[in-house]
Design a protein around this motif. Structure first.
Motif, PDB file in Angstrom:
ATOM      1  N   LYS A  36      56.926  30.312   8.219  1.00  0.00           N
ATOM      2  CA  LYS A  36      58.353  30.409   7.904  1.00  0.00           C
ATOM      3  C   LYS A  36      58.604  31.512   7.328  1.00  0.00           C
ATOM      4  N   ARG A  37      57.875  32.534   6.454  1.00  0.00           N
ATOM      5  CA  ARG A  37      58.276  33.845   5.977  1.00  0.00           C
ATOM      6  C   ARG A  37      58.589  34.656   7.023  1.00  0.00           C
ATOM      7  N   VAL A  38      57.383  34.890   8.166  1.00  0.00           N
ATOM      8  CA  VAL A  38      57.664  35.827   9.058  1.00  0.00           C
ATOM      9  C   VAL A  38      58.645  35.544   9.894  1.00  0.00           C
ATOM     10  N   LEU A  39      59.302  34.152  10.135  1.00  0.00           N
ATOM     11  CA  LEU A  39      60.111  33.752  10.974  1.00  0.00           C
ATOM     12  C   LEU A  39      61.672  34.279  10.119  1.00  0.00           C
ATOM     13  N   LEU A  40      61.809  34.045   9.187  1.00  0.00           N
ATOM     14  CA  LEU A  40      63.009  34.601   8.445  1.00  0.00           C
ATOM     15  C   LEU A  40      63.073  35.720   8.335  1.00  0.00           C
ATOM     16  N   ASP A  41      61.970  36.533   8.040  1.00  0.00           N
ATOM     17  CA  ASP A  41      62.167  38.122   7.922  1.00  0.00           C
ATOM     18  C   ASP A  41      62.399  38.427   9.445  1.00  0.00           C
ATOM     19  N   THR A  42      61.850  37.973  10.645  1.00  0.00           N
ATOM     20  CA  THR A  42      62.081  38.613  11.874  1.00  0.00           C
ATOM     21  C   THR A  42      63.555  38.412  12.168  1.00  0.00           C
ATOM     22  N   LEU A  43      64.069  37.150  12.005  1.00  0.00           N
ATOM     23  CA  LEU A  43      65.545  36.800  12.418  1.00  0.00           C
ATOM     24  C   LEU A  43      66.467  37.805  11.368  1.00  0.00           C
ATOM     25  N   GLY A  44      66.113  38.017  10.479  1.00  0.00           N
ATOM     26  CA  GLY A  44      66.822  38.872   9.630  1.00  0.00           C
ATOM     27  C   GLY A  44      66.911  40.583  10.395  1.00  0.00           C
ATOM     28  N   CYS A  45      65.763  40.872  10.737  1.00  0.00           N
ATOM     29  CA  CYS A  45      65.611  42.436  11.179  1.00  0.00           C
ATOM     30  C   CYS A  45      66.407  42.184  12.740  1.00  0.00           C
ATOM     31  N   ALA A  46      66.211  40.933  13.337  1.00  0.00           N
ATOM     32  CA  ALA A  46      67.167  41.157  14.715  1.00  0.00           C
ATOM     33  C   ALA A  46      68.421  41.137  14.375  1.00  0.00           C
ATOM     34  N   PHE A  47      69.162  40.511  13.391  1.00  0.00           N
ATOM     35  CA  PHE A  47      70.312  40.336  13.110  1.00  0.00           C
ATOM     36  C   PHE A  47      70.817  41.814  12.675  1.00  0.00           C
ATOM     37  N   GLY A  48      69.988  42.615  12.011  1.00  0.00           N
ATOM     38  CA  GLY A  48      70.126  43.927  11.627  1.00  0.00           C
ATOM     39  C   GLY A  48      70.595  44.947  12.600  1.00  0.00           C
TER      40      GLY A  48
END
Length: 504
Positions: A76-88
């Motif tokens: 869950k932590r890596v999924l949230l972090d990864t989606l954030g990086c993609a949005f950025g």
């Protein structure tokens, strides 16, 4: 003229092939029809299993019900972090080029979401663009085995495949664990950099396992897919050498698209080689004796993944943090700095403080440059995405500090933490005063995890300009309860956008 024995041999071979095909055609996976394979993937008759077969067994053995709670939390932590990086990265030049090009390359499919963009795409198209998005900012997670690896770059493949198949959140968790763990265990077993290749090559073994897992393929097809993908998955380390180009963002994305294609071939009976990793270990210098990949399920690597506080190379996190701490102490007196001395690890110096890094010509080189990232931290009190987007690293005040920077091995750091990524930075001011900050373990490291509040702030800072505050909060909630989703499409529909917008 054909002899009797030749005719008999032909008939035996034909009968065997037809029987095998009919047997295998009776198997139907949940969503993908497996036709058949002639790979001797079975290990009967006392035959030792190949590494490709062991990878297949490994993937098939990973089930949500047996995953430790710590691993699920890490997913869950890596999924949230990864989606954030993609949005950025939505709206960035590399992402826009990729999003336009996939239509010409993979067609106008509508089965998978392109994060932050309104139009869906084919599986390969979506995972390619999303892979570029995840990597572009250089803020995605990192695993340190024999060398730094960014395992989060396999998530776009897992997400696109699960979305297209209408899989559940638990299926997505399984796919992510398979991709992460296989890639990280390869990374533990062999150094690609030593042999002139990029660490992302490890993912050529994880991607086909993700695809095969989602499609429900049997062991034989999985082994073939790993063989095909592994044999093709060699990317030169030139991608990260010298002046770093946009290709840094697409290296693993291209490997992922190729790995999915390899799995499509294997699902239809296309056979692949075995021994691709063993070949690399024995044939490419330096040769590695007693080569082995640890595929013991109990020893999960996911909880050891590191997160980034700053949008720079993972080995620069401690340098940037030390620079921010020093900036707070000198309170705007960066122009008075006379000399800067950095102590860190020899391998880190080789990768981020070589001569081209003192005069970077591209953004991709700047965020891998120790002297540049440190100088921006000292001058501006932080290292941010905006600095790289607006070429702050080119400015005269930043380059003036770069010219005052020297780097050497940190003997005390090496003695205390031989495999660490810490750094010690000392500055000397014009009046003779000096100040030093040592960061042995950077914030975000597995030994010093990024706090939940920091992770949420990082995600929302990137998500809000693309989808708005309400949608960003919904994504966080869906990720937190991902195991309860009956269909991953509940999450992916929240990832669409219209490009970068004003926060709302």
């Amino acid at each position: 003229m054909e002899t009797f024995m030749e005719r008999r041999e032909f008939l035996v071979r034909t009968a065997t092939a037809v029987s095998a095909t009919l047997l295998l055609e009776s198997f139907r996976s949940d969503r993908y029809h497996f036709v058949g394979s002639v790979l001797a993937a079975g290990n009967g008759d006392g035959q030792k299993a190949t590494l490709e077969q062991r990878f297949a067994d490994f993937a098939l053995a990973i089930r949500y019900e047996v995953l430790p709670a710590e691993v699920i939390t890490s997913v869950k932590r890596v999924l949230l972090d990864t989606l954030g990086c993609a949005f950025g990265s939505v709206g960035s030049e590399p992402a826009n080029i990729a999003e336009t090009t996939i239509r010409k390359t993979f067609g106008d499919g509508n089965t998978a979401t392109v994060i932050g963009y309104p139009r869906p795409a084919t599986i390969e198209g979506a995972l390619f663009v999303n892979g570029v998005l995840v990597r572009s900012l250089d803020m995605n997670d990192t695993y340190i085995g024999t060398e730094p690896l960014h395992p989060s770059e396999v998530i776009p493949a897992a997400l696109a495949l699960c979305e297209e198949q209408g899989r559940s959140g638990r299926d997505l968790i399984e796919a992510m664990v398979v991709g992460y763990e296989a890639s990280m265990r390869v990374n533990d077993a062999i150094s690609f950099i030593e042999r002139g290749f990029h660490p992302l090559c490890a993912a050529s073994y994880g991607i086909p396992l993700i695809a095969g897992k989602v499609w429900g393929l049997p062991k034989r097809a999985l082994a073939n897919a790993v063989g095909i993908s592994g044999a093709r998955g060699f990317t030169s380390f030139a991608v990260n050498s010298g002046a770093i180009s946009m290709m840094k963002a697409m290296g693993l994305a291209a490997t992922a698209a190729d790995g999915v294609f390899a799995t499509r071939l294997a699902a239809q009976g296309f056979t692949g080689p075995s021994g691709t990793l063993e070949w690399l270990a024995s044939k490419m210098k330096p040769p590695k004796e007693e080569f082995a990949v640890d595929l013991e399920l109990a020893r999960y690597r996911l909880p050891r993944v590191a997160f980034k506080r700053f949008p720079v190379q993972i080995e620069l996190q401690a340098v940037a943090e030390a620079g921010v701490l020093l900036a707070a102490r000198i309170k705007g007196r960066a122009q008075d700095i006379r000399a800067i001395t950095v102590e860190t690890y020899p391998g880190i110096i080789e990768r981020v403080a070589d001569p081209p890094k003192f005069r970077p010509q591209t953004k991709g080189t700047a965020d891998h440059s120790l002297p540049v990232c440190l100088a921006m931290a000292l001058v501006d009190g932080d290292v941010t995405v905006s600095q790289f987007e607006h070429d702050r690293w080119r400015d005269l005040d930043v380059m003036a500090l770069v010219d005052k920077t020297s780097v050497k091995p940190g003997e005390s750091l090496i003695a205390k933490l031989p495999r660490g990524r810490g750094a010690s930075v000392e500055i000397v001011l014009a009046d003779g005063q000096s100040a030093r900050e040592t960061v042995e373990v950077p914030e975000g490291d597995a030994l010093r995890p990024l706090a939940r509040a920091s992770l949420e702030r990082k995600f929302m800072n990137f998500a809000v300009p693309v989808v708005g505050k309400a949608a960003g909060e919904r994504v966080m909630s869906l990720v937190d309860g991902i195991e309860d989703l009956s269909n991953v499409q509940e999450l992916t529909q929240e990832l669409k956008g219209m490009g970068k917008q004003d926060p709302s």
